[in-house]
Design a protein around this motif. Structure first.
Motif, PDB file in Angstrom:
ATOM      1  N   LEU A  55       0.826  -1.270   0.017  1.00  0.00           N
ATOM      2  CA  LEU A  55      -0.088  -0.054   0.014  1.00  0.00           C
ATOM      3  C   LEU A  55       0.789   1.352  -0.122  1.00  0.00           C
ATOM      4  N   GLU A  56       0.191   2.318  -0.742  1.00  0.00           N
ATOM      5  CA  GLU A  56       1.163   3.534  -0.695  1.00  0.00           C
ATOM      6  C   GLU A  56       1.099   4.343   0.643  1.00  0.00           C
ATOM      7  N   VAL A  57       2.176   4.829   0.815  1.00  0.00           N
ATOM      8  CA  VAL A  57       2.321   5.753   1.950  1.00  0.00           C
ATOM      9  C   VAL A  57       2.753   7.170   1.379  1.00  0.00           C
TER      10      VAL A  57
ATOM     11  N   LEU B 228       1.256   4.415   7.185  1.00  0.00           N
ATOM     12  CA  LEU B 228       0.335   3.877   6.600  1.00  0.00           C
ATOM     13  C   LEU B 228      -0.947   4.716   7.376  1.00  0.00           C
ATOM     14  N   ARG B 229      -2.073   5.078   6.602  1.00  0.00           N
ATOM     15  CA  ARG B 229      -3.153   5.935   7.024  1.00  0.00           C
ATOM     16  C   ARG B 229      -4.244   4.566   6.717  1.00  0.00           C
TER      17      ARG B 229
ATOM     18  N   LYS C 207      -8.403   0.944   3.865  1.00  0.00           N
ATOM     19  CA  LYS C 207      -9.778   0.861   3.682  1.00  0.00           C
ATOM     20  C   LYS C 207     -10.124   0.666   2.271  1.00  0.00           C
ATOM     21  N   ARG C 208      -9.542   1.788   1.483  1.00  0.00           N
ATOM     22  CA  ARG C 208      -9.830   1.858   0.076  1.00  0.00           C
ATOM     23  C   ARG C 208      -9.249   0.410  -0.645  1.00  0.00           C
ATOM     24  N   ALA C 209      -8.164   0.101  -0.150  1.00  0.00           N
ATOM     25  CA  ALA C 209      -7.483  -1.210  -0.795  1.00  0.00           C
ATOM     26  C   ALA C 209      -8.500  -2.422  -0.382  1.00  0.00           C
TER      27      ALA C 209
ATOM     28  N   HIS D  93      -0.251   4.041  11.240  1.00  0.00           N
ATOM     29  CA  HIS D  93      -1.249   4.451  12.080  1.00  0.00           C
ATOM     30  C   HIS D  93      -1.910   3.315  12.732  1.00  0.00           C
ATOM     31  N   LEU D  94      -1.794   2.895  13.845  1.00  0.00           N
ATOM     32  CA  LEU D  94      -2.259   1.660  14.310  1.00  0.00           C
ATOM     33  C   LEU D  94      -3.635   1.789  14.537  1.00  0.00           C
ATOM     34  N   GLY D  95      -3.931   3.065  15.256  1.00  0.00           N
ATOM     35  CA  GLY D  95      -5.287   3.454  15.652  1.00  0.00           C
ATOM     36  C   GLY D  95      -6.399   3.404  14.682  1.00  0.00           C
ATOM     37  N   GLU D  96      -5.991   4.173  13.557  1.00  0.00           N
ATOM     38  CA  GLU D  96      -6.808   4.213  12.144  1.00  0.00           C
ATOM     39  C   GLU D  96      -6.881   2.843  11.862  1.00  0.00           C
ATOM     40  N   ILE D  97      -5.987   2.080  11.632  1.00  0.00           N
ATOM     41  CA  ILE D  97      -6.104   0.694  10.822  1.00  0.00           C
ATOM     42  C   ILE D  97      -6.766  -0.109  12.028  1.00  0.00           C
ATOM     43  N   GLY D  98      -6.681  -0.222  13.035  1.00  0.00           N
ATOM     44  CA  GLY D  98      -7.338  -0.701  13.681  1.00  0.00           C
ATOM     45  C   GLY D  98      -9.008  -0.482  13.808  1.00  0.00           C
ATOM     46  N   GLU D  99      -9.155   0.764  13.535  1.00  0.00           N
ATOM     47  CA  GLU D  99     -10.745   1.248  13.300  1.00  0.00           C
ATOM     48  C   GLU D  99     -11.410   0.534  12.003  1.00  0.00           C
ATOM     49  N   VAL D 100     -10.525   0.397  11.105  1.00  0.00           N
ATOM     50  CA  VAL D 100     -10.696  -0.051   9.838  1.00  0.00           C
ATOM     51  C   VAL D 100     -10.992  -1.527   9.956  1.00  0.00           C
ATOM     52  N   ALA D 101     -10.165  -2.235  10.511  1.00  0.00           N
ATOM     53  CA  ALA D 101     -10.150  -3.587  10.623  1.00  0.00           C
ATOM     54  C   ALA D 101     -11.329  -4.169  11.479  1.00  0.00           C
TER      55      ALA D 101
END
Lengths: 498, 498
Positions: free
Chosen positions: B200-202, B210-211, B216-218, B246-254
């Motif tokens: 994924l792009e950063v 990573l955001r 989410k888009r991927a 950004h693990l917080g954002e990643i966790g929310e998406v997950a």
């Protein structure tokens, strides 16, 4: 800890290792501790303040040593031996003293270059063909941690090569062949890679070795149903009984299926190739002719401290095509120029220990002759053990002895003669031998392991620890007889079944 | 070699290691040998007769030491540090002196039990949640060889769990997510397992982290086209620049994709969690909340000799379901009873070294406070380095410094001001910095490595070797300035391009 404190602690460590070896024979072979023993001796948290090193060193003796099973004990006949020599200890000490992750040539050129050289030494010691030599720059040798790693690396390379030639093959249809006697590394590779692993049948009358016909039938069946068998893990010296697959027959069959990669796992028995007189039985010519990859472990019977699994491949490009990753931060001018080996592309991980040093130390200190002497001694001791076993009618070999391994069971005439139903007899003998093994494994002056082959429960006797001599085999035989008498005396009495 | 010969050779080895450390600072940081140097010093074959050990020990000094790059040199700022402490050396010495393959509890109970205990020590030191503790018997910790191994094991467990819940998923459709900045272990795991790896792009403006939106888009794209993303390798402290996803954002998406396993690779930066003041930036809360597995390497910045990669999983059953193989010859009564850990089912291979001993020695000898002091010192030294860098207008940080790592490049006003086309300027700066790096890597008194981020060629400066002090950072800064002047003086002259 400063340099002078290290000198003091280092001398003490050396002295204590000497004490350990002087006292080794008086120790219990297997550790006598119970599960959970250590948490009663050690706190739940790291200390907040640093502790005096002397206390730490003393705690090693007090807390750790009693929890060790002494694989170097001369009465250790379990699993396979795990070699430990003073030369290996010293090499590990030097290697860890200038630790580096060795993934590139540039990380520490000596690590890569010595590995490349000693792998050629070993290849020549074993009589491997020139195509396996690093110096020939076609195939080559690399040190892996274990035979499981060596096998997994070979299977990954095989899968990568196969799918490059058969892009239509789905992973779901790809098959790893092993036999029912192959080490669990085959099944584990299947689990790790998510691929089907098919264990081909082997028969007692073939001494549990794979025949070409069996392989041929399996390939025909699998190809017929649209499957893609792409690798066979053949074995020279299986774990249970030291069986040796018929590589000549296998190679002939594989001629019609050139995409089938043949990995020869000789983790234990491979080092016998150092002795010209065992090359025929260990199938050297067929290994050279047919094996795409070949593995043996110096860290078993080969006098080199764990870990040192040596893997050779017929074509290094098949490995590096499968595993090469070179991100910018790992680029070096020597790697870019292609004038050096970057071993990171020859194994699964990135970093790697400096393992070649211990092979170099051991082969130089023993010399090829000393190395052969050690192997021959193990085989001679096993011949002696077999003669003892054959001298008693209560014991029976389950299959032919293989090098320094014998697999046997209790099979007393008193029981055999009273049970005419073969199936019932086998069940009875299994129960008897489980009782027997349970007694043996309760002793602290010997270590043995069990196995099961085609339903037959049996006991393995593996010789090869560096300090095992005739007197230890004789002592083992005495224990085996004692416990056999005790087992048979108790047999049939009410408490025997519990 | 008998016991007394070992004592003599052992004392000598200890003395020579002391000499090595006394002379370390006077040595070239990187080895100055040329490819192929060693084959000119060593014969092509193992000797037939055993050699005197003194000669072997002398050859280590003569042939091997000149081919070592000194990762413990205080002016080693390349890659990431590979820790080496005297406590680690001593632990490795004791461990190898009673070598055993440690695959089962019964192999040597101390090895399994100490690993289980020190992994809890480390988990508590880092503030990991109780669910990661071995003592809680739900999740747990295990020592792997490298972060590549830890990542691969996590990905295998993730794939196994995913396919058990989604039996319809084809391997061909399964996707491993990394970012363009993830360590090559992600891509390598894809190669090993034959699975697609999507990077994924950063963005530079996100400091290469990573955001959640990108993830989410991927996922939406991939799920939309029938793919099965099953694992994300997120990073706390990337190799190139120390970026922290950004693990917080990643966790929310997950949360909307509960089948996505989140592996947090903090190979280098994870040990900063020992310091409470860095737990927020190193994302401890999010690791505890969202990570299915977490890895950090004590053998990088963590004072423990290579190899010691520590891996924790939220649920040990997901590991053992994926990797458990128990053939008859590996069965033990303790394993059958389920009262012990058999670590062979927690990693890829079967055999394993006794690695917990060195973590135990180091954590006890340094204490938690001493361990934290070492980390804080590295970070303080990097702050000092950054202040030096910022004092010169010729240098520019490519991204924010991270803990003890700075990534920079030459960006002199004299060049920036003359080139208004941004693309051309970037190309010019890349060429300039390649020249500059080439000069730096030709020196023997410092070691640095290069990287490239989103097309920008840059130089990494990683602090953390146990012996690096302010004076060494100051000396490095002097070298960096000298070579910058030389590079800029030569720049634009005809020979500069060659």
């Amino acid at each position: 800890m400063d340099i002078e404190a290290f000198r003091k602690a280092g001398y003490q460590a050396i002295d204590r290792i000497c004490d350990y070896y002087y006292s080794l024979e008086q120790r219990s072979v297997a550790s006598q501790v119970r599960p959970g023993y250590l948490k009663e001796l050690i706190p739940d948290n790291a200390p907040e303040e640093g502790e005096d090193f002397q206390q730490i060193a003393d705690d090693y003796q007090r807390c750790i040593v009693p929890g060790l099973t002494h694989w170097q004990h001369p009465s250790f006949f379990a699993y396979y031996p795990t070699a430990c020599t003073f030369e290996g200890i010293l090499a590990d000490l030097y290697a860890t003293s200038a630790t580096n992750p060795g993934f590139n040539w540039a990380c520490s050129p000596a690590c890569t270059e010595l590995e490349s050289i000693v792998m050629d030494w070993a290849a020549k010691l074993f009589g491997l063909g020139d195509h396996f030599l690093n110096s020939a720059e076609v195939g080559g040798g690399v040190i892996q941690t274990t035979a499981s790693d060596s096998g997994l690396v070979a299977i990954v390379a095989a899968r990568s090569l196969y799918t490059s030639k058969h892009p239509e093959a789905k992973l779901e249809d790809m098959i790893i062949y092993t036999t029912t006697q192959t080490h669990s590394l085959g099944v584990k590779a299947g689990l790790v890679l998510g691929l089907e692993c098919r264990a081909l049948e082997v028969m007692p009358e073939d001494k549990y070795a794979l025949r070409g016909e069996t392989l041929k039938r399996a390939i025909q069946e699998d190809v017929g149903r649209g499957k893609h068998p792409f690798v066979l893990v053949a074995t020279v010296g299986t774990t249970s009984s030291g069986a040796i697959d018929h590589l000549g027959e296998i190679g002939e069959v594989a001629k019609s299926y050139p995409s089938l990669w043949i990995h020869v796992d000789a983790a234990w028995a491979g080092i016998t190739l150092a002795c010209p007189e065992y090359r025929e039985v260990a199938q050297l010519d067929n290994i050279n002719k047919y094996a795409d990859s070949f593995c043996t472990n110096f860290h078993k019977w080969g006098l080199v401290n764990f870990d040192a699994s040596t893997l050779w491949v017929r074509n290094r490009k098949h490995l590096t095509d499968a595993l090469d990753i070179t991100p910018e931060f790992l680029r070096t001018k020597e790697g870019d120029a292609g004038v050096v080996i970057d071993y990171r592309n020859w194994h699964l991980a990135l970093g790697r220990r400096f393992r070649s040093l211990k092979i170099w130390f051991v082969l130089r200190s023993y010399g090829a002759e000393g190395f052969r002497r050690h192997i021959r001694q193990g085989i001679e001791l096993n011949k002696h053990f077999v003669s003892l076993l054959r001298s008693s009618s209560d014991f029976s070999l389950v299959t032919e002895p293989s090098f320094a391994l014998s697999v046997f069971r209790l099979m007393p005439p008193s029981i055999v003669s009273t049970e005419i139903d073969k199936e019932k007899l086998e069940a009875t003998l299994n129960d008897l031998n489980k009782d027997y093994y349970s007694r043996l494994s309760g002793r602290n002056d010997i270590a043995l392991t069990q196995t099961k082959m085609n339903g037959t429960f049996c006991i393995r006797f593996a010789i090869g620890a560096a300090r095992t001599k005739k007197v230890h085999v004789d002592h083992a035989w005495q224990i085996l007889q004692e416990e056999a008498q005790a087992t048979l005396s108790a047999w049939g009495k009410p408490e025997a079944a519990t």
